[in-house]
Every structure is written in C-alpha cells, then in structure tokens.
Design an enzyme around this catalytic site. Sequence first.
Site, PDB file in Angstrom:
ATOM      1  N   GLY D 149      48.479  36.165  36.635  1.00 17.98           N
ATOM      2  CA  GLY D 149      49.864  36.429  36.386  1.00 17.98           C
ATOM      3  C   GLY D 149      50.008  37.034  34.729  1.00 17.98           C
ATOM      4  O   GLY D 149      48.735  37.003  34.132  1.00 17.98           O
ATOM      5  N   CYS D 150      50.926  37.334  34.563  1.00 13.99           N
ATOM      6  CA  CYS D 150      50.927  38.220  33.188  1.00 13.99           C
ATOM      7  C   CYS D 150      50.788  37.188  32.193  1.00 13.99           C
ATOM      8  O   CYS D 150      50.061  37.393  31.367  1.00 13.99           O
ATOM      9  CB  CYS D 150      52.205  39.031  32.995  1.00 13.99           C
ATOM     10  N   TYR D 151      51.459  35.875  32.203  1.00 11.31           N
ATOM     11  CA  TYR D 151      51.081  34.996  30.910  1.00 11.31           C
ATOM     12  C   TYR D 151      49.715  34.652  31.005  1.00 11.31           C
ATOM     13  O   TYR D 151      49.079  34.394  29.771  1.00 11.31           O
ATOM     14  CB  TYR D 151      52.321  33.851  31.185  1.00 11.31           C
ATOM     15  N   ALA D 154      47.631  37.053  29.028  1.00 13.21           N
ATOM     16  CA  ALA D 154      47.691  37.156  27.772  1.00 13.21           C
ATOM     17  C   ALA D 154      46.987  35.831  26.965  1.00 13.21           C
ATOM     18  O   ALA D 154      46.268  35.891  26.079  1.00 13.21           O
ATOM     19  CB  ALA D 154      48.891  37.327  27.302  1.00 13.21           C
ATOM     20  N   GLU D 242      54.627  41.314  26.451  1.00 13.70           N
ATOM     21  CA  GLU D 242      54.277  39.796  26.440  1.00 13.70           C
ATOM     22  C   GLU D 242      53.665  39.327  25.082  1.00 13.70           C
ATOM     23  O   GLU D 242      52.659  40.049  24.961  1.00 13.70           O
ATOM     24  CB  GLU D 242      53.578  39.470  27.718  1.00 13.70           C
TER      25      GLU D 242
END
Lengths: 346, 346, 346, 346
Positions: D149-151, D154, D242
């Site tokens: 996932g994107c979160y 990061a 993000e």
Amino acid sequence: MTDRIRIAVLGASGYTGADLVRLALTHPRVEIAALAANAKAGQSMQAIWPHFAPYKLPTLVKPEEIDFSTIDVVFGCLPHAASAELLSKVEGPRIVDLSADFRLTDPAVYAEWYGNAHPAPALLTEAVYGLTEYARGLLPTARIAACPGCYPTAALLALLPLVEGHAVDASTISVFAMSGVSGAGRSLKEANLFPEVAEAVHPYGIGKHRHMPEIEQEITRYAGHPVRVGFTPHLVPMNRGELVTATVDLAEGASLATLRELLAQRYDEEPFVHLLPEGVAPATRMVRGSNHAVVNVFADRNPRRALVIAAIDNLVKGSSGQAVQNMNLMMGLGETLGLEAAPLFP
Amino acid sequence: MTDRIRIAVLGASGYTGADLVRLALTHPRVEIAALAANAKAGQSMQAIWPHFAPYKLPTLVKPEEIDFSTIDVVFGCLPHAASAELLSKVEGPRIVDLSADFRLTDPAVYAEWYGNAHPAPALLTEAVYGLTEYARGLLPTARIAACPGCYPTAALLALLPLVEGHAVDASTISVFAMSGVSGAGRSLKEANLFPEVAEAVHPYGIGKHRHMPEIEQEITRYAGHPVRVGFTPHLVPMNRGELVTATVDLAEGASLATLRELLAQRYDEEPFVHLLPEGVAPATRMVRGSNHAVVNVFADRNPRRALVIAAIDNLVKGSSGQAVQNMNLMMGLGETLGLEAAPLFP
Amino acid sequence: MTDRIRIAVLGASGYTGADLVRLALTHPRVEIAALAANAKAGQSMQAIWPHFAPYKLPTLVKPEEIDFSTIDVVFGCLPHAASAELLSKVEGPRIVDLSADFRLTDPAVYAEWYGNAHPAPALLTEAVYGLTEYARGLLPTARIAACPGCYPTAALLALLPLVEGHAVDASTISVFAMSGVSGAGRSLKEANLFPEVAEAVHPYGIGKHRHMPEIEQEITRYAGHPVRVGFTPHLVPMNRGELVTATVDLAEGASLATLRELLAQRYDEEPFVHLLPEGVAPATRMVRGSNHAVVNVFADRNPRRALVIAAIDNLVKGSSGQAVQNMNLMMGLGETLGLEAAPLFP
Amino acid sequence: MTDRIRIAVLGASGYTGADLVRLALTHPRVEIAALAANAKAGQSMQAIWPHFAPYKLPTLVKPEEIDFSTIDVVFGCLPHAASAELLSKVEGPRIVDLSADFRLTDPAVYAEWYGNAHPAPALLTEAVYGLTEYARGLLPTARIAACPGCYPTAALLALLPLVEGHAVDASTISVFAMSGVSGAGRSLKEANLFPEVAEAVHPYGIGKHRHMPEIEQEITRYAGHPVRVGFTPHLVPMNRGELVTATVDLAEGASLATLRELLAQRYDEEPFVHLLPEGVAPATRMVRGSNHAVVNVFADRNPRRALVIAAIDNLVKGSSGQAVQNMNLMMGLGETLGLEAAPLFP
C-alpha cells in the site's frame, strides 16, 4: 558523453529554467554543462529546488563565468532586457531564448510594451519566432529561436490555421485566457502568495498584458493585414496549465465544419498538437506536465461566431518543452526527443 | 421567538440548502422551523454537514412531512422539476425558490432547455424574477421569488445597466465565466471528484448551459428586442466564487465613460453591488462568503468593444444570500438583515 | 456611536490584522477608530485588501500617529519585538496583543526562542495568557491579554483538560499539527508563493518552532511539573485551518472514557469549544471562518496511548477571533458578541 | 515489437490503473496488450481518461475477455477480493498485484481487516511482498509481486532500516501520515467531492485503516517480535503525494547519528530512495510524479525519541511506479527502466 549536446541554462533559478533542467535531465542527447543565475549564484540546485534532491547537477554560477566556447546551445531563461543584453555577448553557441526579447520583430513595438529600448536590435534578424509547428523550416538554420510566450503559444495554435485559411474574420478575435500561477514566475510578489491566490480567480493585465502584441504580430502575419486582438488573462489557483477560449466571427461562406477541417488538416500529423473529437472540450488536465496541446472548435450561441479553445501546460509546451522541441530541430535531432512523457493525471 | 419568521428549507442536504441554513442561523428575525430532504430524511444536519457540529437544528424530514400551515416562508432548494412539483402543492407560505423552475417566464423555453414539461405552469404568473436589485418593487407583494441562477446573477448585474441605458449593442454580448466547484452541487459525479478538478481548468456545457436562456430572457427584457447571448462557463479549482468577463460592442455614441456612468448611477446606493474604482479588476476573493457583488468596466483592445466584469460568491449573492435578501423584502424586513458578514479573505 | 468601544489595530496590513478588522466591522459594540501599519502607512485599506472594497475604513497611519488617549482597546498585530516595544509606550487603553511578546512569562525563555532580549519585561506581569476558556476570571481586570499562538490554542484546548485531570502522562505528549498557509503571514517569502505550496505538504520548523515553548509553558502549568512536548507542524495547501493530532500515554487507571468525560465536563457549557460525538473526527471544514473549536479523543493502536485531536480556524479562534473574545471579556461585553457567524462550508 | 513484454492491466479505469498505463506508454520494453475494467468495459481509454487524448490505446474489455496466453505480465489494479478472485484463474503470466490481496501473509489477518475470507489463500505462498528495495532477491523468481500500500511504502522505507538495525524500540512507533486525495480512488463518494476536501484537512480511518496490519506485519518481520504500530492518516487537499512523520523511541545506546548512519548505509546506492542532507525536511513536492522517495531523521523534543519522515508520490512509488519497478526485476530488465522521469515541480 561526447555525442551529447552541451547546454547552458541562464536563469536556472526561475520556474522555466527549472523545468528546462527537468526535461534536460532525461533527454538522451543532452548534457547539462552549466547552470547560471544571478542572485543565487554559488548555490547548489538542490538548495533552491527541492525536487532536484535526488540529482547531481552543476552548481549555479554567474552567467559571465560560463566558458561559452564549450557550449553547444544556450537556453536563455532570464527576464526580458537582461536576456538580450547578455546573449548579445555570447558568440558560438546556438541560442534558444525563452524571454520576450526576440519575439517581437519590430524594436519599436518592443520598446512600447516593455518600456525600454531593445538591448540588441541587430540580433532580431537572426531570430526565428519559435512556435515550432510554424517554424519548422527555419529552425535548422536559425541562430536564435525566440520561444513564444505561453499565452501566445496556446492562442496561436488554436487560431492560426483558421486565420491562415481565411475562414475567420481575424479582426474580431477575442481571447479569454486562464493560467496557473507558475506563469507569474518565482519572484517575490505579494499577489502570488498562496493565500492571495488560492480559492480565488481574477483577471489581470487587462488591456496591457505583454503577450498581446505578440499574438497580434503573428495573427497579422498570417492574416496578411494589421489586426488587433482582444486578450484578457485570468489567474487561476493551480500550479500549471493554460487554457484559451477565443471567439471569432466566421468569414463569409465559412462554417464550423470549415474550421474543424482546417484544424484537422493542419495538425493531423503533429506529434504534440491534437484536434479533439467533436464536442470534447479541451482541458488543462489533458496535458499537465507534457508537451501536448489540445484544441477544438465549437458553435457559439451567436450563429455568425465560433469558439476556438486550446489547452497547454504553460511551463512545457508554453515554455521549456517547446524550447527543447526547438533545440531538437535546430540540432538535427528527432523533434520529440526528451519530450515523450505522457501527461500526469490526476 | 414569536416575532420570528418561521422558515422551512426544502433540500437542506445540498450546498445551497446548507448555505441558506448557515445564513438563517444568525439571521435575527428568522427561526428555522423545518428542514427537509429526500434521500437523507431522518438524519441530523450534523451527520451530513460537518460544519453544523456546534449547532442545534431540526432533524431532516421528508418535504411532505412538514405542516406548511405553521411556516411563513418556504425556501425551495430542490432540483428543478421536483421543486415546482412540490411547491405547487404548498399553500399559505410565501415561497423563495432557488431552483430553475420559476425563472423562465415561457414554459416552452423551459421545456426546451430542461427536457421536461413545466410541472406547474400556472404558478409562473405568481413568480417574480428575483434579481433583487431589479425586483425590489415587486417582491413585497410577490408570492414566489424565483431566485436567479448564479451565472445570470453575476452577468446581469454587470450588463443590465448598460443594456437598459442603450449604451451597448446587446446582440453582441459574449460572456466568459468561471465558477467554483460548489456550483455543481453535492451530487455524486465523477467529474466533481477532487482529483478530477484540482490543479485544472476546463470549459463545460459549451453552447448548452441552462443559464443561457435565463440570461437571454433578462437581457431581452431590458433591451426591448430578442437577443442571443454567447455564454461559456469554465470550472475552476476553488470551492466558491464566480467571475464573469463579458465583451460587448459599444452602441453608437457610447464610450467607456458612458458605461461607467451608468453603472455608477445604478449601483451608487446599493448595499451589495459595488462599482470598483477605475482600473481595479473584480476578483472573487473580494466577495468570498459574502452577499456582495463587485463590477467594473474596461477598454477592450478592440476600440469599439468594452469589457464588463463582475464577481460574486456563487453560493451567497449567486444563491442563498440573494434568497435571504429577497425574503427580507418580501417580509418587510431590512434588506441587509442577516447578510452583513464581511467577505472572508484569505 | 458613543456607546461603542473605540479600537485601534496596529499591524492592519497583515492577515491577522485584516481578520480582526473583518470581525470588528460587524461587531455591534465596536468602532474602528484607527488602523496602523508601517510600510503601508498612507494607503487605504481597500488598496491593500481587496475584500474591503465595499467598506469605508480609516486610512492606514503609522502607529505613532495614533492619539491613544481616544482609544479604548489596542489590538497589537505587529511582529514580535516590534509589538512589545511599541505597546510599552502606550498608556491608557487596554491591550489585546496577538504577537508572541507577552505569551511567555519568563523573559529568558523568550530570549532563547526569539533571539532577542524581551523589549518590555516589566509589562509581563500585567499580561494574562489569553486562552479565553482558561483565562476568563483574569481577563476583566487584565491590562494586557496575550493571545496564544494558533497552534497552542488548538493543542491546549485538546490537552489541558486531560493534563489538569491527571488522566495522561504529560511528559509523553507528541503533537502533530497541520496549518493553512495564512499562518505564515503576508510577508514576502519564496516558500509561501502559491506554486511552492500548492499540491504539496511538508513539515517545517522541526524541533524549533516558536509555538513549542508556549505549549510547554501551559502544559507545565497545569501538569504541575516541567514538561517537554514534541511538536511537529506541517504546511498544508489551504488558506485557513489548523488541526492537531496528539498522542499521549494514559495515566495509571485512566481510560479513553476518562478522557472523554474530562473533555465533556470542561467544554459542555462552552460557546466555542465542542466535544464531538464519539467516533467523529475533528476536521478544519467544521470551523472554517468561525471562532469554533472542535475536539475529540480516540483509542490509539497502542493500548496505553490515546489520540487527542482538535481543529480550529487559525485566523479566528487561533488569532483574531479569540482576540475579540478576549476583548469582549475585558470590556464586560457578552463573550460571543461579534463572533456568532457560523462556519463557511464549503 | 517482438522484444517487448506484453502486459495486461486489469482495472484500468481507476487512478492506479491509469497511472500504470501512463508509465507503460513510455516504457521502452513494454507493449500494452490489453486493458480491462468492469463497469466501463467497451469504452475507449480516451473517453474515460482525458489525459490519454493524444494516445492510441486498446479499448477496455472485461477481464475475462483477455486471452492471457498472449500476455507476459498481468497488473492487477482491481479492488481487493475481486483481484485475488480473478487472478486465481489466471495461469501463465507473471502477476504484479496492486490490490491488498497478497500483501498480508496470514489469511486470518486478511479476513479480520477486510471483512471477507481470502479468495485464494493457496496463492499467498507464491507472492512476495513487493517493497522493491527489500524484495530484490525474491522478485526474479516470484510468480506474484504483492505491491505494498502507499502508506506502508512510505512508512516502511523510513522505518525498516532502523528496526532492522535495532536502533529503535519498534513497539513505540507512532505514524502520522498525510495523503493526497487520489489515494481514495475514483469511486463515487460524497467525501471525495472537491468542495468537501478542498481548503480543508482531517484525519480518517482512525485506528482502523487497512494499511495498519500491513505496516505491523513488516515491522514485526524485521523487529523479530510482534509489534503494534500507531497509524493515523489525514486527508490533504492535493492530488498526489504522501508524507509520513513517525516518532519512535531510541533503543538503548542509539542516537540520532546511529539512525542517520543506518539510513545512509541502506539507501546510499538506491536509485529511488534518498536520505536527504541533515536538516532538510522531506516534502511531497520533491517527488511529485516520480518514483523517488526521500527520507530523513530529526531529533524530537523528547530526548529519548526521534522523528523519522518520508515522502513519496502515492500513485508512483506508492503504487504504479513501484509496480513497474517490480516488473522490471521480475523480467530481468534494468530496475529503473521507464521510471526515469524527474519530479514535476511546481
């Protein structure tokens, strides 16, 4: 690296300079040999441009510190007047100028709109007005490509085929335009602070925007007679993007179909200018971050008028992208080299 | 609370409904007696409107659950057709309708542009076109105030004094307009998702926007002869705000000074419409969140044309604020009551 | 107008100054007697603030040109140091200072964080830290209300009831915060240009933001022992609004229900601070343009921690609105006078 | 075209699908062989994606219409559950899945957080968690790359080197995160309409966001013991980007210098992950539109804690870019191929 074109960017501390560097970084035939700025000379590009953090780039120097004998192409991204003054001393390299200094062929018109005498009128004859799609034959041998302003790029791509084809009455053109805030540059003006601009829209430069004479010069050239063009730009809360919506009276005997046909013929083979399908409205999100332009024509409520609409990214096709496109042609490279990135949406 | 006007808001789940509630909450002579919605009936206002968290408000009911005999004024914030259909059954209260249903005087024009027969043509004769500054004499006795669309409000405030004063050739009007996204309402459309709209601008409804016939109807009324008006709206990434930039040919003998004088005379005493000083461009940030409108005129590059520009907040003067202004007049209250808030900037 | 409180606003050319004027314009008991600025003295408010176009306001003068003997309340909206220096010479009027100069009770802490000796340490004893909900008893007799910074306002409203109730371990507080760009003021910084900020987010002032000692001072005061508070602000592309999300370890024996109960007790009767229903997340859109604050608590994934969240409008409750609220109490007026406007959404 | 990898994109009507197509369009070794969607099958890509106007692309078909025997790599951009269900029937091609279906190794955890039994648990053993910088050894032989996932991308890029190096107490991690609205997808939700989101910020999914177990799984894996991670995401008014700001307690004996050294060692040679110079805060504008990630560490006010911060473009390194990076490794291509574009700023 010996087959690479060595470029210098003068004015790399502004938005157009930075976008040129962005494009040059991934251009397969370009080497960024020198980057110059005035106030910020001595700093690294990373220090002033957060998005270059991952890259190695030459440190900013003063323009006069560059050894131009080692440079193939100079990109001028300096303010008007400063640009011509500096470039008039540069011998050797080809020049792609993004300032206003070589756009107007008549130094008197330049003086009238810019408030100063032209710093290098002798150079004007060496310059080609670099709206690429209309300058292709001249660029390979031109010493100077004078890249058009962002608004003129959008407006002329939409209007020139119609004017050239005598399908519209050029004297009736009225251009409404909207631009993102990057078009105002990176200089410190209260009017460009985020809270002044966000969540708001307003017209500016009404009746006196400096892109007006440039639009008129080119419309006049293709119309074959002197033309005045109404032009009202508006500031819109976005970073990039430019849209022009123009009204124009149809010429005797011309119809919307005529206009469409002229645009289709003119742009069918173009890699960067696209006539949209009937009924599809140009939108800046179609071209964000890319060198593409999209155009279309629509019936106006007034049956003798038409609407002609175009959208570009003001920093790419409206500035640095077109500059690279011009360099490609000047240096005998493939026209689309380094400009292939597809638009970024959302 | 006995001296308070009891209002009902039909369609309190949309942006215009919510902004009406916002204004009504602090209106010193209003009591919010009932709030209705269809799909969201049964929910609290706080559940669907985050900004009403600190307030006590009636729970949403279905419109038909309201006992209209206890209501003084009904605000119709429903979609067109649904509004007239419902309001045709409401007897007793005065009606301030914010839908399109009572704006067009000719049901045939309504049917042509809205695609359905008018649901209550008999009521049209009881309705006054509620552009307040031009309807002041009629509102006190009108049963229905048909509040203008947001674009017509801005366009007409700018143009009517010039048309009425025969200083322009009304048949040449071309209106370019920009609106914030709240103008599109709260309904679920992909086109209104944040990533579709942010950082972008595009025209929409070209040649077929439903505010066009409304502008034409009123321009025609004041011109005294049938007029078609070019109108091209653009969607701008902001919540609120609307700006119209119109071009129009000057009438024989008229000058920019004539136009300025007409606007000055017309609006000098107005509490909400303001002619800006010469050279100051209207901007939406001047009026954000307020019921004010600002207008100005400028010379066009084409010497026989002028630019007329106006800015409003589409949800206030362009919708709910004007509705309250109309209610004030209908009910014999001070016209500015509840509308005194100064614009919010930044 | 004789029953009106005559105010002077020093620093009316900044965002907080302007928002104070906006609120004062419709405050029923205030008369704007004088407006001062330094660089922009001599200009009209309309010339520098587009949204005051429809209003009549005093022309900007230099602060020293004001006859303070005719003024009841002075609002200081000047930069730190300049504010205390100027206000130390003002005798007579009550003072509501929005700068940082009277917030920190210890001049040594001030000197450490602001880099200069305190210009008027003697005045510190006359100042009350004006977080209104915690200063109500002191304000009526205070000569100076030192309005809290915007971040401290949001953070303290969320945290103080928990710290005061010994339900959390104050030494574990970590505050993450987000602010709109108006919080950075109207001064010319490249970092605040629209294109630098729009479509982007980043933390700033990490470990050295000047609101940190202020938060620590007040947390320390209510905890009863010295406390350090982690505080990391982020810049968000919006004009107004501030949100703090804090984590804190629960004290022995305390649960989420304890926290909720403490907030409920503390704020139940407050006109401007609201505990949201369980599970409803505070959002800046709930309070935009208003003097409201919303708070709530949530379970953290880490069972010994809690999340405490608050949202305010940084220019209203975080600055000018709270200043008016303080003035109301200092002058014996109703606390909510002039602050009744409901939030503006969208 | 015979040396090109033929790809199919399932779910090309969503933002991640579209961004994958954008990258694939200019990838020198990729041929876009098939594009699939469910509701929008039968439409052209240009009809649903304005920015593909200038390009020729396959018409959207239903996923089941694709002849997968002609496809080398399938990109799954469908919603969770739908993705695994469909992909479980696909034999032959390598799979790069961007849904959540193959990220969690334990189907029970999947069922708990996603509310449905895993549709294809047998496939989980064929999947590699595709955080590229940590999966490089496994990807060349993996049949399925489960893109994070994107979160998590990061957060894990920032935290894993510190956890792996035992320099922090993993059980104390608290992650505050901010995302642009494209992260919410293109589905029709009132909460994602422009006016709901613009000019505003708020936390969401507090304590229950589905990226939480994924972050915990990977932190746990590198910590060597079960870990719970606090994670609070916020929605920010921007399209892309993000940023995660995490606090964590330092392990006994570790200092900020230790953390910095660990990040430097881990990422020194990475093409897409960059430790910024000391004191430079990660910002989403540094990476917009690119596959880069930037990270840095800072001292917290609390001396036993540190701040670890990272920024990515959620649609590129957080989604489609990392998917292409994974495909490159799976297919034996240069890892950076097709991902060289520099960030777009402004």
